[in-house]
Design a protein around this motif. Structure first.
Motif, short mmCIF file in Angstrom:
data_model
loop_
_atom_site.label_atom_id
_atom_site.label_comp_id
_atom_site.label_asym_id
_atom_site.label_seq_id
_atom_site.Cartn_x
_atom_site.Cartn_y
_atom_site.Cartn_z
N SER A 1 0.84 -1.20 0.00
CA SER A 1 0.00 0.00 0.00
C SER A 1 0.87 1.25 0.00
O SER A 1 1.78 1.38 0.83
N PRO A 2 0.60 2.22 -0.92
CA PRO A 2 1.47 3.41 -1.03
C PRO A 2 1.06 4.52 -0.06
O PRO A 2 -0.06 5.00 -0.08
N TYR A 3 2.02 4.94 0.76
CA TYR A 3 1.80 6.01 1.74
C TYR A 3 2.75 7.18 1.47
O TYR A 3 3.91 6.97 1.12
N ILE A 4 2.23 8.39 1.68
CA ILE A 4 3.04 9.60 1.58
C ILE A 4 2.76 10.52 2.76
O ILE A 4 1.78 10.35 3.48
N TRP A 5 3.64 11.49 2.96
CA TRP A 5 3.43 12.50 3.98
C TRP A 5 2.72 13.72 3.37
O TRP A 5 3.05 14.14 2.26
N ILE A 6 1.76 14.25 4.12
CA ILE A 6 1.14 15.53 3.77
C ILE A 6 1.30 16.48 4.95
O ILE A 6 1.50 16.06 6.09
N ASN A 7 1.24 17.78 4.67
CA ASN A 7 1.35 18.81 5.70
C ASN A 7 -0.01 19.43 5.97
O ASN A 7 -0.74 19.78 5.02
N LEU A 8 -0.36 19.55 7.23
CA LEU A 8 -1.64 20.11 7.66
C LEU A 8 -1.36 21.39 8.45
O LEU A 8 -0.41 21.45 9.23
N LYS A 9 -2.22 22.40 8.26
CA LYS A 9 -1.97 23.66 8.94
C LYS A 9 -3.27 24.34 9.35
O LYS A 9 -4.17 24.52 8.54
N GLY A 10 -3.36 24.66 10.62
CA GLY A 10 -4.40 25.54 11.15
C GLY A 10 -3.66 26.63 11.90
O GLY A 10 -2.77 27.28 11.37
N LEU A 11 -3.99 26.81 13.20
CA LEU A 11 -3.16 27.67 14.04
C LEU A 11 -1.85 26.96 14.36
O LEU A 11 -0.80 27.59 14.52
N ASP A 12 -1.93 25.63 14.48
CA ASP A 12 -0.73 24.80 14.63
C ASP A 12 -0.47 24.06 13.32
O ASP A 12 -1.33 24.02 12.44
N ASN A 13 0.71 23.47 13.21
CA ASN A 13 1.09 22.68 12.05
C ASN A 13 1.13 21.20 12.39
O ASN A 13 1.40 20.83 13.53
N GLY A 14 0.93 20.37 11.39
CA GLY A 14 1.03 18.93 11.58
C GLY A 14 1.47 18.24 10.32
O GLY A 14 1.43 18.81 9.22
N LYS A 15 1.91 16.99 10.46
CA LYS A 15 2.23 16.14 9.32
C LYS A 15 1.51 14.82 9.53
O LYS A 15 1.38 14.34 10.66
N GLU A 16 1.08 14.24 8.41
CA GLU A 16 0.35 12.98 8.52
C GLU A 16 0.77 12.05 7.38
O GLU A 16 0.96 12.47 6.24
#
Length: 398
Positions: free
Chosen positions: A183-198
């Motif tokens: 199964s192919p997985y990649i990282w994405i960047n998430l941003k609100g007031l804080d930042n995250g990676k998933e």
């Protein structure tokens, strides 16, 4: 305020999952191959022609699943049985399925041999029955290839050579192939007031752009990344093995999602029962996707580097139950006094509900601003309702 960063790594489960057997079995006999295959792109489903023993079939390209054939194909070709195993779908429901070895399968002129493939009664699921498909091409069969999907031209390109494609490494990130079906997985960047990676699954069999698993959201909600815009108890669309259980879920507004070098603003998503968050086939509406399984790279050539989605829909979701169209979740607070999970939708915009038309055609378009429905509630008499689409400006979100 200094933005905090939260990292989330997901390493288990996928759209269809079994831990009992390695499905990475089979190989490509062709060498230095390159094939362009026309496909149908219907309601975020990539439907491609596949040839088995000289007969052509319709398969869905689904990188969130392993290869699957229908009972009918299995009975016709009588493939070698490898094993019978318990399999879980995205909702966590389990069934025992046969794993067989398909001796030869053709994508254009490319020959795949001895591929591990699940056998399933696709006609038992109304979604697959309406699409008239015969199986799935999954990540386990594609694990040594490079695939490029151009939804505008409706061309799927399959090759084993990067040189035969126009690829820009600046438009790419690494892929990790996980589990017994690659199964192919990649990282994405998430941003609100804080930042995250998933770490998310690239799932071409999934409708929509981005689904966040409820499990992941429970971790992310400790930071200010997502805004909760609705909470509801109900059920979502069907999974592989039928109805999903009734649960409480959330409607969320994600201010920014960055994938490779493309930023999606004002992304509305819903939590799911799956263990993993996923990027779905709606991504193909915004550019050309290349999944290089062979060299473990993901490319996305975007039509635009910044895309503002700003679409809350109509404040509820629909699902199927007992081959009827019903209300799934009601996110909008005002609508909760009018609609409930399980209410049957009899008519949409003056037309009686036809399940297969609803599944395979755009009965409700993205540009529609108003939705009119006739509802048969679980209790009470038929009534009609008119609902206006919500946007960021009129949703009350901050």
């Amino acid at each position: 305020m200094k933005h905090k960063v939260i990292l989330l790594i997901v390493l288990i489960s996928s759209h269809i999952y079994s831990q009992n057997i390695d499905l990475n079995i089979g190989k490509v006999t062709s060498k230095k191959y390159y094939e362009e295959i026309g496909f149908e792109f219907i309601k975020d489903k990539i439907i491609i022609p596949v040839s088995i023993e000289g007969k052509e079939y319709k398969f869905i390209l689904d990188t969130g699943a392993p290869n699957i054939i229908s009972n009918e194909i299995n009975n016709l070709i009588s493939p070698e049985l490898i094993q019978t195993i318990p399999v879980s779908d995205a909702s966590g429901k389990k069934e025992n399925l046969k794993v067989v070895s398909v001796k030869k399968l053709m994508l254009g002129n490319i020959e795949f041999i001895n591929t591990a493939t699940l056998v399933y009664d696709l006609n038992s699921n109304p979604i697959f029955k309406c699409f008239g498909i015969d199986g799935f091409i999954g990540s386990n069969m594609l694990r040594k290839s490079i695939i490029q999907i151009d939804s505008k031209k409706k061309i799927l390109t399959i090759t084993d050579s990067q040189k035969k494609l126009s690829l820009n490494k600046k438009e790419s990130i690494k892929i990790k192939l996980i589990g017994n079906q690659s199964s192919p997985y990649i990282w994405i960047n998430l941003k609100g007031l804080d930042n995250g990676k998933e770490n998310v699954l690239i799932d071409t069999g999934m409708d929509g752009l981005y689904d966040v698993s409820k499990r992941n959201y429970q971790i992310f909600k400790e930071k200010e990344i997502f805004n909760v815009t609705g909470k509801s108890k109900g059920a979502s669309s069907l999974s592989l093995f039928g109805d999903v259980p009734v649960n409480e879920h959330y409607e969320l507004l994600l201010p920014s999602l960055k994938l490779v070098d493309t930023e999606f603003e004002n992304v509305v998503t819903h939590t799911t029962n799956d263990n993993n968050s996923r990027i779905g086939a709606e991504l193909l509406e915004y550019g050309i996707m290349t999944i290089d399984f062979k060299h473990k790279r993901f490319y996305f050539k975007s039509n635009s580097r910044k895309i503002n989605l700003n679409d809350f829909g109509f404040g509820f979701t629909r699902t199927l139950k007992d081959e009827k169209l019903i209300i799934g979740f009601v996110w909008d607070q005002e609508l909760k006094s009018k609609l409930s999970y399980g209410d049957e939708i009899i008519e949409i915009n003056g037309k009686p509900v036809n399940i297969c038309n609803l599944i395979t055609k755009n009965i409700i378009n993205k540009n529609d601003k108003t939705l009119k429905m006739k509802i048969k509630p679980k209790k009470g008499e038929l009534f009609e309702i008119s609902i206006n689409k919500k946007t960021i400006a009129n949703s009350g979100s901050k």
